[in-house]
Design a protein around this motif. Structure first.
Motif, PDB file in Angstrom:
ATOM      1  N   ARG A  11       0.860  -1.192   0.000  1.00  0.00           N
ATOM      2  CA  ARG A  11       0.000   0.000   0.000  1.00  0.00           C
ATOM      3  C   ARG A  11       0.894   1.240   0.000  1.00  0.00           C
ATOM      4  O   ARG A  11       1.521   1.562   1.015  1.00  0.00           O
ATOM      5  N   THR A  64      -6.408   9.939  -5.471  1.00  0.00           N
ATOM      6  CA  THR A  64      -6.758   8.517  -5.392  1.00  0.00           C
ATOM      7  C   THR A  64      -8.151   8.343  -4.790  1.00  0.00           C
ATOM      8  O   THR A  64      -8.964   7.542  -5.277  1.00  0.00           O
ATOM      9  N   ARG A  65      -8.451   9.100  -3.758  1.00  0.00           N
ATOM     10  CA  ARG A  65      -9.776   9.037  -3.146  1.00  0.00           C
ATOM     11  C   ARG A  65     -10.851   9.564  -4.100  1.00  0.00           C
ATOM     12  O   ARG A  65     -11.948   9.002  -4.185  1.00  0.00           O
ATOM     13  N   VAL A  67     -10.938   9.605  -7.471  1.00  0.00           N
ATOM     14  CA  VAL A  67     -11.249   8.704  -8.584  1.00  0.00           C
ATOM     15  C   VAL A  67     -11.745   7.347  -8.102  1.00  0.00           C
ATOM     16  O   VAL A  67     -12.159   6.519  -8.927  1.00  0.00           O
ATOM     17  N   SER A  68     -11.708   7.118  -6.784  1.00  0.00           N
ATOM     18  CA  SER A  68     -12.197   5.850  -6.231  1.00  0.00           C
ATOM     19  C   SER A  68     -13.619   5.965  -5.688  1.00  0.00           C
ATOM     20  O   SER A  68     -14.177   4.969  -5.213  1.00  0.00           O
ATOM     21  N   ARG A  69     -14.199   7.161  -5.746  1.00  0.00           N
ATOM     22  CA  ARG A  69     -15.563   7.325  -5.248  1.00  0.00           C
ATOM     23  C   ARG A  69     -16.564   6.590  -6.132  1.00  0.00           C
ATOM     24  O   ARG A  69     -16.314   6.358  -7.317  1.00  0.00           O
ATOM     25  N   GLU A  70     -17.712   6.263  -5.567  1.00  0.00           N
ATOM     26  CA  GLU A  70     -18.756   5.606  -6.342  1.00  0.00           C
ATOM     27  C   GLU A  70     -19.285   6.520  -7.439  1.00  0.00           C
ATOM     28  O   GLU A  70     -19.765   6.046  -8.473  1.00  0.00           O
TER      29      GLU A  70
END
Length: 209
Positions: A11, A64-65, A67-70
């Protein structure tokens, strides 16, 4: 009780979390080091370097957060990469000690996302998103290619819709012997071309501005 976050090899953001955890406990660690005889302690320059390193990694974590959202879409990718490029290529007076790291990260971003502006999925979605439009393309040639492709796709869809709305002539009714009679009928005037939908007009107005 103090808890620390450790580095996890699988990670990348664990490095950022570890640095942030140490920086949050800086005062407590300094008091602990002053009250005891330790073989080594962090210097002022090392604390400053940790702070600068965390500041460089924060944009990676935020994007990163995002583009990782629903609710994230393909339109978010190209702007995110452009923002990273701008952040890493910007030179600051206090970059001493982290210039090499920023340059290495920028080279990695350029290598991994070299074709993001020429990938139809991403540039189409970005152009059609009212938040971004054409504001995040780094090369004018890529922007021209994207706009031309989008206009071609709109024209193609318009032609397909025009073809499906064309009226086919009705077949003649068969006579008592089963033969079809050829009946004269006045020529059907050509149908006017279908009007563009509001969405198509919006797309053309955006890419031709």
């Amino acid at each position: 009780m103090i808890f620390y976050i450790y580095y996890v090899q699988t990670r990348w953001n664990s490095s950022l979390y570890m640095l942030q955890s140490l920086l949050e406990q800086k005062r407590a660690l300094s008091v602990y080091a002053a009250e005891r005889t330790l073989p080594a302690t962090l210097t002022v320059n090392q604390w400053e370097l940790m702070t600068k390193t965390a500041e460089v990694l924060v944009p990676f974590e935020e994007l990163t957060r995002d583009v990782s959202r629903e609710t994230a879409s393909a339109a978010d990718v190209l702007p995110a990469i452009t923002v990273l490029r701008r952040v890493l290529s910007r030179e600051e007076e206090h970059d001493q000690g982290i210039r090499t790291m920023k340059r290495t990260l920028l080279e990695a971003v350029e290598k991994r996302f070299a074709n993001v502006e020429t990938e139809p999925l991403f540039y189409m979605a970005t152009l059609l998103d009212a938040r971004y439009k054409d504001g995040f393309f780094t090369k004018s040639a890529h922007l021209t290619l994207a706009k031309d492709h989008l206009i071609q796709e709109v024209a193609k869809k318009t032609e397909e819709r025009r073809a499906t709305t064309s009226k086919e002539p009705e077949a003649a009714e068969p006579d008592e012997h089963g033969r079809r009679q050829r009946c004269w009928s006045p020529p059907t005037p050509p149908l006017p071309p279908p009007r563009l939908t509001e969405a198509e007009e919006l797309v053309l107005s955006q890419v031709t501005e």
